[in-house]
Design an enzyme around this catalytic site. Structure first.
Site, PDB file in Angstrom:
ATOM      1  N   ASP A   1       8.463  -1.137  -0.846  1.00  0.00           N
ATOM      2  CA  ASP A   1       8.993  -0.920   0.509  1.00  0.00           C
ATOM      3  C   ASP A   1       8.127   0.010   1.352  1.00  0.00           C
ATOM      4  O   ASP A   1       8.627   0.789   2.170  1.00  0.00           O
ATOM      5  CB  ASP A   1      10.437  -0.382   0.438  1.00  0.00           C
ATOM      6  CG  ASP A   1      11.330  -1.282  -0.378  1.00  0.00           C
ATOM      7  OD1 ASP A   1      11.102  -2.501  -0.364  1.00  0.00           O
ATOM      8  OD2 ASP A   1      12.257  -0.776  -1.040  1.00  0.00           O
TER       9      ASP A   1
ATOM     10  N   HIS B   1      10.239  -8.162   2.369  1.00  0.00           N
ATOM     11  CA  HIS B   1       9.112  -7.737   3.216  1.00  0.00           C
ATOM     12  C   HIS B   1       9.507  -7.933   4.674  1.00  0.00           C
ATOM     13  O   HIS B   1       9.691  -9.059   5.138  1.00  0.00           O
ATOM     14  CB  HIS B   1       7.854  -8.558   2.877  1.00  0.00           C
ATOM     15  CG  HIS B   1       7.306  -8.262   1.513  1.00  0.00           C
ATOM     16  ND1 HIS B   1       6.164  -8.829   1.012  1.00  0.00           N
ATOM     17  CD2 HIS B   1       7.740  -7.425   0.545  1.00  0.00           C
ATOM     18  CE1 HIS B   1       5.933  -8.364  -0.206  1.00  0.00           C
ATOM     19  NE2 HIS B   1       6.885  -7.507  -0.511  1.00  0.00           N
TER      20      HIS B   1
HETATM   21  P1  GDP Z   1       7.697  -3.889   2.091  1.00  0.00           P
HETATM   22  O1  GDP Z   1       8.629  -4.328   1.035  1.00  0.00           O
HETATM   23  O2  GDP Z   1       6.572  -3.073   1.581  1.00  0.00           O
HETATM   24  O3  GDP Z   1       7.247  -5.010   2.982  1.00  0.00           O
HETATM   25  O4  GDP Z   1       8.525  -2.902   3.038  1.00  0.00           O
HETATM   26  P2  GDP Z   1      10.029  -3.135   3.580  1.00  0.00           P
HETATM   27  O5  GDP Z   1       9.988  -4.141   4.642  1.00  0.00           O
HETATM   28  O6  GDP Z   1      10.972  -3.321   2.456  1.00  0.00           O
HETATM   29  O7  GDP Z   1      10.329  -1.688   4.131  1.00  0.00           O
HETATM   30  C1  GDP Z   1       9.506  -1.102   5.085  1.00  0.00           C
HETATM   31  C2  GDP Z   1      10.361  -0.771   6.289  1.00  0.00           C
HETATM   32  O8  GDP Z   1       9.614   0.005   7.183  1.00  0.00           O
HETATM   33  C3  GDP Z   1      10.785  -1.991   7.078  1.00  0.00           C
HETATM   34  O9  GDP Z   1      12.065  -1.730   7.596  1.00  0.00           O
HETATM   35  C4  GDP Z   1       9.747  -2.086   8.197  1.00  0.00           C
HETATM   36  O10 GDP Z   1      10.264  -2.703   9.365  1.00  0.00           O
HETATM   37  C5  GDP Z   1       9.476  -0.642   8.444  1.00  0.00           C
HETATM   38  N1  GDP Z   1       8.135  -0.282   8.919  1.00  0.00           N
HETATM   39  C6  GDP Z   1       6.923  -0.692   8.470  1.00  0.00           C
HETATM   40  N2  GDP Z   1       5.937   0.023   9.076  1.00  0.00           N
HETATM   41  C7  GDP Z   1       6.564   0.879   9.919  1.00  0.00           C
HETATM   42  C8  GDP Z   1       6.105   1.906  10.792  1.00  0.00           C
HETATM   43  O11 GDP Z   1       4.924   2.199  10.904  1.00  0.00           O
HETATM   44  N3  GDP Z   1       7.071   2.589  11.489  1.00  0.00           N
HETATM   45  C9  GDP Z   1       8.403   2.321  11.366  1.00  0.00           C
HETATM   46  N4  GDP Z   1       9.278   3.031  12.074  1.00  0.00           N
HETATM   47  N5  GDP Z   1       8.857   1.373  10.542  1.00  0.00           N
HETATM   48  C10 GDP Z   1       7.952   0.681   9.827  1.00  0.00           C
HETATM   49  P1  IMO Z   2       9.221  -5.030  -2.211  1.00  0.00           P
HETATM   50  O1  IMO Z   2       8.216  -6.127  -2.470  1.00  0.00           O
HETATM   51  C1  IMO Z   2      11.762  -1.937  -3.901  1.00  0.00           C
HETATM   52  C2  IMO Z   2      13.025  -2.526  -8.035  1.00  0.00           C
HETATM   53  C3  IMO Z   2      14.511  -2.632  -8.355  1.00  0.00           C
HETATM   54  C4  IMO Z   2      14.516  -2.025  -9.749  1.00  0.00           C
HETATM   55  C5  IMO Z   2      13.224  -2.532 -10.365  1.00  0.00           C
HETATM   56  C6  IMO Z   2      13.364  -3.773 -11.218  1.00  0.00           C
HETATM   57  O2  IMO Z   2      10.099  -5.299  -1.060  1.00  0.00           O
HETATM   58  O3  IMO Z   2       8.541  -3.703  -2.183  1.00  0.00           O
HETATM   59  P2  IMO Z   2      13.717  -6.340 -10.616  1.00  0.00           P
HETATM   60  O4  IMO Z   2      14.771  -7.024  -9.818  1.00  0.00           O
HETATM   61  O5  IMO Z   2      12.333  -6.515 -10.087  1.00  0.00           O
HETATM   62  O6  IMO Z   2      13.801  -6.647 -12.074  1.00  0.00           O
HETATM   63  O7  IMO Z   2      14.085  -4.772 -10.500  1.00  0.00           O
HETATM   64  O8  IMO Z   2      12.352  -2.799  -9.254  1.00  0.00           O
HETATM   65  N1  IMO Z   2      12.514  -3.484  -7.040  1.00  0.00           N
HETATM   66  C7  IMO Z   2      12.166  -3.141  -5.794  1.00  0.00           C
HETATM   67  N2  IMO Z   2      12.244  -1.964  -5.154  1.00  0.00           N
HETATM   68  N3  IMO Z   2      11.180  -2.976  -3.282  1.00  0.00           N
HETATM   69  C8  IMO Z   2      11.022  -4.156  -3.932  1.00  0.00           C
HETATM   70  O9  IMO Z   2      10.248  -5.127  -3.463  1.00  0.00           O
HETATM   71  C9  IMO Z   2      11.585  -4.304  -5.225  1.00  0.00           C
HETATM   72  N4  IMO Z   2      11.628  -5.301  -6.150  1.00  0.00           N
HETATM   73  C10 IMO Z   2      12.192  -4.780  -7.240  1.00  0.00           C
HETATM   74  O10 IMO Z   2      15.271  -1.889  -7.451  1.00  0.00           O
HETATM   75  O11 IMO Z   2      14.426  -0.627  -9.685  1.00  0.00           O
HETATM   76 MG    MG Z   3      10.649  -4.271   0.603  1.00  0.00          MG
END
Ligand code: GDP
Ligand code: IMO
Ligand code: MG
Length: 422
Positions: free
Chosen positions: A13, A41
């Site tokens: 994340d 994502h």
């Molecule tokens: P990922 O799993 O790595 O793609 O990340 P996620 O989407 O799960 O979580 C990242 C969060 O941060 C999301 O809600 C994005 O919209 C947000 N995000 C990404 N870059 C930025 C940034 O530079 N500023 C802010 N405020 N939000 C961001």
């Molecule tokens: P992105 O790609 C954050 C975490 C789960 C748990 C561990 C194992 O959005 O960064 P799983 O379901 O993979 O067997 O769970 O990994 N987990 C994530 N945490 N972002 C994710 O994906 C995750 N995918 C799995 O919370 O701790």
């Molecule tokens: Mg994510």
């Protein structure tokens, strides 16, 4: 020709989705190389706001070919749902392909994951990720290509289902009928058959044609099955080298490895998290869940645990990935903090260490902090590094020096354009 890999440097994340969407503008082929629909994502662009689980985030660029790669575990139900969402938003899926060698997540994997979590798990996303990878290793699984031939599919499914149902019953669950599984697979074949490709051939063609290829990683180094905080990890390898392992190309061809790091830390699920903030501090950075960039799981909706930036983790991410550059996201989220803490090392049993130890020791460490003055001003409109507040630049440059890798992009908002290029 270039092969670039984008990886998470923390617990997932970090903002990989936003950056994959951004970098895809100059990519011809974008490949999701591991994980499954445990991913969430977030992408915010002219098509809308999306939490993408399986499809490469290059899908928003009509010139990009997108491939769900061999290293992925694929739940076709999730994929079909995601395809519907994208199509309804006007996103073309005509360039979306699936590796025939990708492993399938079947309904019994979901059930086993759920049953295991019920009896004291690690806080998985319950998407069947661990069981699907385990069945792959046991050679008891189906691959996407098996859907093409009814006899092959039925035979593999019968063996796999017998094995899985015994496990489900042992865990106290209800077995799943073979007939319902066959019916499901037939339905998947109808919807997905034209997207199945020999991914290794496809990749070679792109390499030979001198194209730009981007590998989109899922999760982050701390949740890597081998290198992360085992057992609180996922079942695949989010590190860059796995792109080459699972997709069938020489690691010598990788030009760029971009690490995505958030300006603070977050995690979902159990396991050590040394810089975790107290609940009051965390609440401010987490938000309420109303905004798409609030800190709630993009897959499960769970509130993320929030912590200060952890330099030993980021250094470790560089060591195991060999980063060429870093994107620091969510700098804007620190805009209103008077003071910002950064963990520079740990005390382990009273001794100072500056590296990331293994799970047991990491659970015992005490973080050592350095405190920075905040900048107390709005960075969201900023598009030039020079125009960032001095204290923000001090923070960024400290991190860059501590890791030893240039920070080339800085996120100052969740939308595609909210980025500073350095
Ligand atoms: P990922 O799993 O790595 O793609 O990340 P996620 O989407 O799960 O979580 C990242 C969060 O941060 C999301 O809600 C994005 O919209 C947000 N995000 C990404 N870059 C930025 C940034 O530079 N500023 C802010 N405020 N939000 C961001
Ligand atoms: P992105 O790609 C954050 C975490 C789960 C748990 C561990 C194992 O959005 O960064 P799983 O379901 O993979 O067997 O769970 O990994 N987990 C994530 N945490 N972002 C994710 O994906 C995750 N995918 C799995 O919370 O701790
Ligand atoms: Mg994510």
């Amino acid at each position: 020709m270039s092969i670039d890999v984008l990886v998470g440097m923390q617990w997932g994340d970090e903002g990989k989705g936003k950056m994959a969407d951004y970098l895809s503008a100059s990519s011809d082929l974008v490949i999701r190389y591991q994980g499954g629909d445990n991913a969430g994502h977030t992408v915010i662009n002219e098509f809308g706001v999306f939490k993408i689980h399986l499809i490469p985030c290059g899908i928003f660029h009509s010139h990009c070919t997108c491939l769900i790669g061999t290293g992925v575990v694929l739940n076709p139900d999730s994929l079909i749902e995601e395809m519907d969402v994208l199509e309804r938003s006007g996103v073309s899926l005509s360039n979306l392909y699936i590796s025939e060698r990708a492993q399938l997540i079947l309904p019994f994997h979901l059930r086993i994951d759920e049953l295991m979590e019920k009896s004291g798990g690690i806080g998985t996303t319950k998407r069947g990720i661990g069981p699907a990878y385990a069945y792959k290793m046991l050679r008891k699984n189906l691959r996407a290509g098996d859907l093409k031939d009814t006899e092959v599919m039925k035979k593999a499914l019968t063996e796999s289902a017998d094995f899985a149902n015994a496990q489900i019953v042992a865990l106290g669950g209800e077995p799943i009928s073979l007939e319902s599984l066959i019916e499901k697979c037939m339905g998947w074949r109808e919807k997905l058959k034209d997207m199945l490709v020999n991914a290794e051939r496809m990749l070679q063609h792109y390499i030979e044609a001198d194209k730009n290829i981007l590998f989109e990683g899922q999760l982050g180094v701390m949740k890597d099955i081998d290198l992360g905080i085992y057992p609180y990890v996922t079942a695949s390898n989010p590190v860059a080298a796995y792109a080459a392992v699972a997709s069938g190309f020489s690691p010598k061809l990788i030009r760029r490895v971009t690490g995505i790091a958030k300006a603070f830390s977050s995690t979902v699920g159990a396991g050590p998290f040394p810089t975790e903030m107290d609940s009051g501090e965390a609440a401010m950075l987490r938000g309420t869940g109303e905004n798409p960039d609030d800190e709630y799981g993009a897959r499960t909706g769970r509130a993320r645990r929030i912590g200060w930036l952890d330099i030993p983790v980021l250094r470790y991410a560089n060591e195991v990935n060999g980063l060429t550059d870093i994107t620091l996201t969510k700098l804007d989220k620190l805009d209103s903090l008077k003071e910002i803490k950064v963990c520079t090392g740990y005390l382990l049993d009273g001794e100072e260490i500056d590296y990331m130890p293994d799970t047991g020791e990491l659970s015992r460490v005490e973080p050592i902090y350095k405190t920075f003055s905040g900048w107390l001003s709005d960075t969201t409109g900023c598009r030039e590094y020079a125009k960032l507040p001095e204290n923000a630049k001090t923070y960024i440059e400290y991190i860059e020096k501590a890791i030893g890798v240039p920070i080339k992009h800085i996120g100052i908002g969740p939308k595609r354009a909210e980025i500073i290029k350095r």
